[in-house]
Write a protein that holds these residues in place. Structure first.
Motif, mmCIF file in Angstrom:
data_model
loop_
_atom_site.group_PDB
_atom_site.id
_atom_site.type_symbol
_atom_site.label_atom_id
_atom_site.label_comp_id
_atom_site.label_asym_id
_atom_site.label_seq_id
_atom_site.Cartn_x
_atom_site.Cartn_y
_atom_site.Cartn_z
ATOM 1 N N ARG A 1 -6.591 37.221 -13.712
ATOM 2 C CA ARG A 1 -6.773 36.259 -12.625
ATOM 3 C C ARG A 1 -7.732 35.151 -13.042
ATOM 4 O O ARG A 1 -7.466 33.965 -12.807
ATOM 5 N N GLN A 2 -8.822 35.532 -13.678
ATOM 6 C CA GLN A 2 -9.771 34.524 -14.128
ATOM 7 C C GLN A 2 -9.148 33.610 -15.185
ATOM 8 O O GLN A 2 -9.406 32.406 -15.227
ATOM 9 N N ALA A 3 -8.305 34.154 -16.050
ATOM 10 C CA ALA A 3 -7.658 33.342 -17.081
ATOM 11 C C ALA A 3 -6.799 32.245 -16.452
ATOM 12 O O ALA A 3 -6.812 31.088 -16.903
ATOM 13 N N PHE A 4 -6.063 32.591 -15.400
ATOM 14 C CA PHE A 4 -5.221 31.581 -14.752
ATOM 15 C C PHE A 4 -6.062 30.578 -13.963
ATOM 16 O O PHE A 4 -5.701 29.398 -13.874
ATOM 17 N N GLU A 5 -7.171 31.008 -13.405
ATOM 18 C CA GLU A 5 -8.064 30.062 -12.723
ATOM 19 C C GLU A 5 -8.530 28.986 -13.701
ATOM 20 O O GLU A 5 -8.522 27.795 -13.407
ATOM 21 N N VAL A 6 -8.934 29.402 -14.887
ATOM 22 C CA VAL A 6 -9.396 28.451 -15.903
ATOM 23 C C VAL A 6 -8.255 27.532 -16.344
ATOM 24 O O VAL A 6 -8.445 26.328 -16.538
ATOM 25 N N ALA A 7 -7.052 28.088 -16.497
ATOM 26 C CA ALA A 7 -5.900 27.282 -16.926
ATOM 27 C C ALA A 7 -5.614 26.169 -15.918
ATOM 28 O O ALA A 7 -5.414 25.003 -16.301
ATOM 29 N N PHE A 8 -5.596 26.495 -14.625
ATOM 30 C CA PHE A 8 -5.332 25.467 -13.613
ATOM 31 C C PHE A 8 -6.480 24.467 -13.521
ATOM 32 O O PHE A 8 -6.253 23.285 -13.242
ATOM 33 N N ASP A 9 -7.708 24.922 -13.782
ATOM 34 C CA ASP A 9 -8.836 23.983 -13.810
ATOM 35 C C ASP A 9 -8.619 22.916 -14.888
ATOM 36 O O ASP A 9 -8.963 21.742 -14.692
ATOM 37 N N LEU A 10 -8.061 23.314 -16.036
ATOM 38 C CA LEU A 10 -7.812 22.356 -17.114
ATOM 39 C C LEU A 10 -6.858 21.257 -16.665
ATOM 40 O O LEU A 10 -7.078 20.071 -16.944
ATOM 41 N N PHE A 11 -5.786 21.633 -15.986
ATOM 42 C CA PHE A 11 -4.852 20.623 -15.470
ATOM 43 C C PHE A 11 -5.556 19.681 -14.514
ATOM 44 O O PHE A 11 -5.478 18.447 -14.649
ATOM 45 N N GLU A 12 -6.235 20.240 -13.538
ATOM 46 C CA GLU A 12 -6.811 19.416 -12.471
ATOM 47 C C GLU A 12 -7.916 18.501 -12.979
ATOM 48 O O GLU A 12 -8.005 17.338 -12.583
ATOM 49 N N LYS A 13 -8.755 18.995 -13.900
ATOM 50 C CA LYS A 13 -9.816 18.144 -14.447
ATOM 51 C C LYS A 13 -9.225 17.001 -15.258
ATOM 52 O O LYS A 13 -9.735 15.876 -15.233
ATOM 53 N N THR A 14 -8.148 17.289 -15.980
ATOM 54 C CA THR A 14 -7.508 16.243 -16.785
ATOM 55 C C THR A 14 -6.976 15.129 -15.909
ATOM 56 O O THR A 14 -7.219 13.937 -16.168
ATOM 57 N N PHE A 15 -6.248 15.472 -14.849
ATOM 58 C CA PHE A 15 -5.667 14.454 -13.979
ATOM 59 C C PHE A 15 -6.741 13.733 -13.170
ATOM 60 O O PHE A 15 -6.643 12.532 -12.916
ATOM 61 N N GLU A 16 -7.787 14.454 -12.786
ATOM 62 C CA GLU A 16 -8.873 13.842 -12.019
ATOM 63 C C GLU A 16 -9.606 12.799 -12.845
ATOM 64 O O GLU A 16 -9.884 11.698 -12.375
ATOM 65 N N ARG A 17 -9.910 13.127 -14.104
ATOM 66 C CA ARG A 17 -10.634 12.185 -14.957
ATOM 67 C C ARG A 17 -9.793 10.961 -15.300
ATOM 68 O O ARG A 17 -10.303 9.855 -15.438
ATOM 69 N N ALA A 18 -8.482 11.185 -15.472
ATOM 70 C CA ALA A 18 -7.590 10.066 -15.792
ATOM 71 C C ALA A 18 -7.218 9.269 -14.546
ATOM 72 O O ALA A 18 -6.638 8.185 -14.647
ATOM 73 N N ASN A 19 -7.547 9.837 -13.377
ATOM 74 C CA ASN A 19 -7.232 9.196 -12.099
ATOM 75 C C ASN A 19 -5.749 8.867 -11.990
ATOM 76 O O ASN A 19 -5.355 7.760 -11.631
ATOM 77 N N ILE A 20 -4.920 9.851 -12.342
ATOM 78 C CA ILE A 20 -3.469 9.661 -12.301
ATOM 79 C C ILE A 20 -2.814 10.812 -11.551
ATOM 80 O O ILE A 20 -3.388 11.881 -11.379
ATOM 81 N N LYS A 21 -1.604 10.555 -11.077
ATOM 82 C CA LYS A 21 -0.750 11.605 -10.539
ATOM 83 C C LYS A 21 0.409 11.745 -11.505
ATOM 84 O O LYS A 21 1.282 10.885 -11.582
ATOM 85 N N SER A 22 0.409 12.811 -12.274
ATOM 86 C CA SER A 22 1.362 12.968 -13.368
ATOM 87 C C SER A 22 2.664 13.602 -12.889
ATOM 88 O O SER A 22 2.650 14.561 -12.116
ATOM 89 N N SER A 23 3.786 13.049 -13.363
ATOM 90 C CA SER A 23 5.096 13.632 -13.053
ATOM 91 C C SER A 23 5.673 14.364 -14.263
ATOM 92 O O SER A 23 6.821 14.790 -14.244
ATOM 93 N N CYS A 24 4.866 14.488 -15.329
ATOM 94 C CA CYS A 24 5.355 15.148 -16.540
ATOM 95 C C CYS A 24 5.354 16.666 -16.375
ATOM 96 O O CYS A 24 4.762 17.208 -15.443
ATOM 97 N N GLN A 25 6.007 17.341 -17.313
ATOM 98 C CA GLN A 25 6.074 18.799 -17.285
ATOM 99 C C GLN A 25 4.698 19.415 -17.449
ATOM 100 O O GLN A 25 3.928 19.019 -18.333
ATOM 101 N N ASN A 26 4.391 20.379 -16.611
ATOM 102 C CA ASN A 26 3.199 21.211 -16.773
ATOM 103 C C ASN A 26 3.661 22.622 -17.119
ATOM 104 O O ASN A 26 4.521 23.177 -16.431
ATOM 105 N N ILE A 27 3.085 23.194 -18.161
ATOM 106 C CA ILE A 27 3.540 24.491 -18.660
ATOM 107 C C ILE A 27 2.337 25.377 -18.974
ATOM 108 O O ILE A 27 1.358 24.913 -19.568
ATOM 109 N N ILE A 28 2.426 26.631 -18.556
ATOM 110 C CA ILE A 28 1.451 27.643 -18.965
ATOM 111 C C ILE A 28 2.206 28.707 -19.750
ATOM 112 O O ILE A 28 3.229 29.216 -19.292
ATOM 113 N N ILE A 29 1.691 29.042 -20.932
ATOM 114 C CA ILE A 29 2.278 30.094 -21.753
ATOM 115 C C ILE A 29 1.237 31.198 -21.901
ATOM 116 O O ILE A 29 0.150 30.954 -22.446
ATOM 117 N N HIS A 30 1.543 32.380 -21.391
ATOM 118 C CA HIS A 30 0.596 33.489 -21.418
ATOM 119 C C HIS A 30 1.023 34.514 -22.473
ATOM 120 O O HIS A 30 2.170 34.956 -22.493
#
Length: 538
Positions: A305-334
């Motif tokens: 559970r903690q691993a997935f929390e960190v993974a989603f944090d990476l997505f959100e921090k990236t889009f927040e810093r870039a100030n964009i709403k991305s329509s590209c593919q988002n993928i998690i590989i576990h």
């Protein structure tokens, strides 16, 4: 009066005639650039049509008297070749200093010739295929037989008349087998044959996926030290060895220009290997990731559970810093062995739960449903700034797969088992199919241009060259032998095209670069083509 009438007629004719700068080429195209695009599009579509025909008739091609043997690029016996003249535009001395050691004229004959056998083709395979699967899997054998004799289709497309021809090939998606014509001697370094997986090549990536954001979650728990094959040699692979190799393989498949990535390592706690956001998949960023992988410490616990929390944090921090709403593919590989801390106290969880409240180390939580619910909550948050993440899960041989299967099923992905006996990427066929769905609409358009990969220095011509590529989709065969309505990626048809060849087609170097930039901007756009129902993947 007559003069006025003639002047009016001349003006009218001028309006009816196209201006000089838009005159049609002899072939009827608006410009030499359009003619070049059409030329290579038709060549590669012809290869695509032939491969679709061969796929439908695979059973007949598998017959021994039809398939027979194929030359392997790392073999020791070849048909007698010829040293053919190459139209070369540079010298070894003109190459960048870092590139010169890779070019050994002694193995190629004189530096203006290349040892080649033009009447046959040669097969490349990913290195793991030969070293770890010497008997060859059925997929590898089928893909080799499917392209046997393909050179007879390629020769007329290249207008072959006996002179040297730069390589044309077909690369299979599921096995990494590549058939190349003409047959040419492969370089050896200290006696070692240099092989490659075409799925790692830039030309393959640009043909089979649109830009994507990828987070790889890899388990570093103590259970990953378990040997895959008990009783085997002391140096036999562990679960971690396979997981590490798989992460490295996935990193190599990322587009260096358009993709972003990071890796999360987890045991009792979870953290990104480098930084706190996604990074462009440039080579300079992949080196720190692979170094951190090689220096990871296997520890107690496995907090999914903690691993997935960190993974989603990476997505959100990236889009927040870039100030964009991305329509590209988002993928998690576990990647892991599936033994989560909820299974019992011997697999300690982190000290904080999803709500931030402290928990006793090792205290079981609510089980698999707790993790699925936590992931769904973060998916909905991600949808506010981007698209949902497709989750692909890989369980190393001998691991527990119930959680991994449900994670993939609930999140638009697919579960795989890593058997540790062959090329890791060959266990991930559905992942590559998922990426390729975004390119299907482009490939199926009647007038879609061929895709031109970025210019790189070509070993043979010693000048910049592009690889023109076309993804090939076919109707998948069902278990009962019928063809499905849904198409899948069979592979990529390609041809090496040098700057000299494009100049002979009537283009200036500046036009070539502009054409490729425009072409890549079109195919690298995020078009939402990857969005589909879970039923499509299954």
């Amino acid at each position: 009066m007559a003069v006025t009438a003639l002047a009016a007629l001349a003006a009218c004719l001028a309006l009816l005639s196209p201006p000089c700068d838009s005159a049609l080429t002899p072939d009827g195209f608006n410009s030499p650039v359009d003619a070049v695009k059409a030329k290579y599009r038709e060549q590669l579509r012809a290869v695509a049509d032939e491969m679709a025909r061969r796929y439908e008739n695979l059973d007949a091609l598998m017959a021994k008297d039809v398939c027979g043997c194929s030359y392997h690029v790392c073999g020791s016996k070849f048909a007698e070749g010829q040293c053919l003249y190459i139209p070369r535009d540079g010298t070894v001395a003109s190459l960048p200093s870092w590139f010169q050691p890779f070019f050994n004229c002694g193995l190629l004959g004189p530096c203006d010739h290349h040892l080649t056998y033009m009447e046959d083709s040669v097969v490349w395979t990913p290195s793991h295929v030969i070293t770890e699967d010497p008997d060859l899997s059925s997929d590898v054998i089928e893909d080799i037989c499917m392209t046997k004799g393909l050179e007879e289709t390629l020769k007329p497309l290249a207008n072959y008349t006996g002179q040297f021809v730069f390589p044309m090939y077909f690369a299979h998606a599921r096995s990494g087998v590549l058939r190349q014509w003409p047959l040419a001697v492969q370089l050896r370094t200290n006696g070692v044959c240099r092989q490659f997986d075409p799925r790692d090549k830039q030309w393959y990536k640009v043909a089979t996926s649109e830009p994507k954001n990828v987070v790889i979650i890899v388990e570093t728990s103590s259970t990953m030290a378990t040997k895959l094959f008990p009783g085997a040699a002391a140096d036999s692979k562990s679960r971690w060895d396979v997981a590490n190799a798989t992460v490295r393989g996935i990193l190599e498949t990322l587009d260096r220009i358009s993709d972003s990535v990071n890796v999360v390592a987890f045991n009792g706690t979870a953290a990104p290997l480098v930084g706190d956001a996604l990074m462009p998949a440039h080579r300079k960023n992949l080196w720190p990731l692979t170094w951190a992988l090689d220096n990871a410490t296997l520890g107690k616990g496995s907090d999914y559970r903690q691993a997935f929390e960190v993974a989603f944090d990476l997505f959100e921090k990236t889009f927040e810093r870039a100030n964009i709403k991305s329509s590209c593919q988002n993928i998690i590989i576990h990647i892991g062995d599936g033994i989560d801390c909820v299974a019992g106290s011997q697999h300690a969880c982190s000290v904080t739960g999803a709500g931030g409240q402290e928990e006793d180390a090792g205290a079981p939580r609510d089980g698999i449903q707790s993790i699925l619910q936590a992931v769904e909550r973060r998916q909905r948050q991600l949808e506010q700034v981007s698209s949902r993440a497709a989750i692909f899960t890989l369980t190393v041989r001998g691991g527990e797969d119930s959680l991994a299967r449900q994670l993939a099923c609930n999140n638009g992905g697919v579960w795989f088992r890593l058997d540790g006996r062959s090329e890791p990427l060959n266990n991930m066929a559905a992942y590559f199919q998922y990426l390729a769905f975004s390119m299907e609409s482009h490939a199926e358009q009647a007038n879609a241009p061929a895709i031109f990969s970025p210019l790189i220095i070509d070993f043979i011509s010693i000048r910049d060259a592009t690889t023109v590529v076309h993804p090939v989709f076919v109707q998948a065969k069902c278990a009962n032998g019928t063809l499905s309505r849904r198409k899948v990626l069979l592979g990529v048809a390609g041809r090496v095209v040098t700057l000299r060849m494009l100049e002979e087609d009537g283009l200036k170097e500046s036009q070539v670069k502009a054409m490729i930039d425009e072409n890549l901007a079109e195919v690298r756009a995020c078009n939402d083509g990857y969005k589909y129902s879970n039923c499509t993947m299954q």
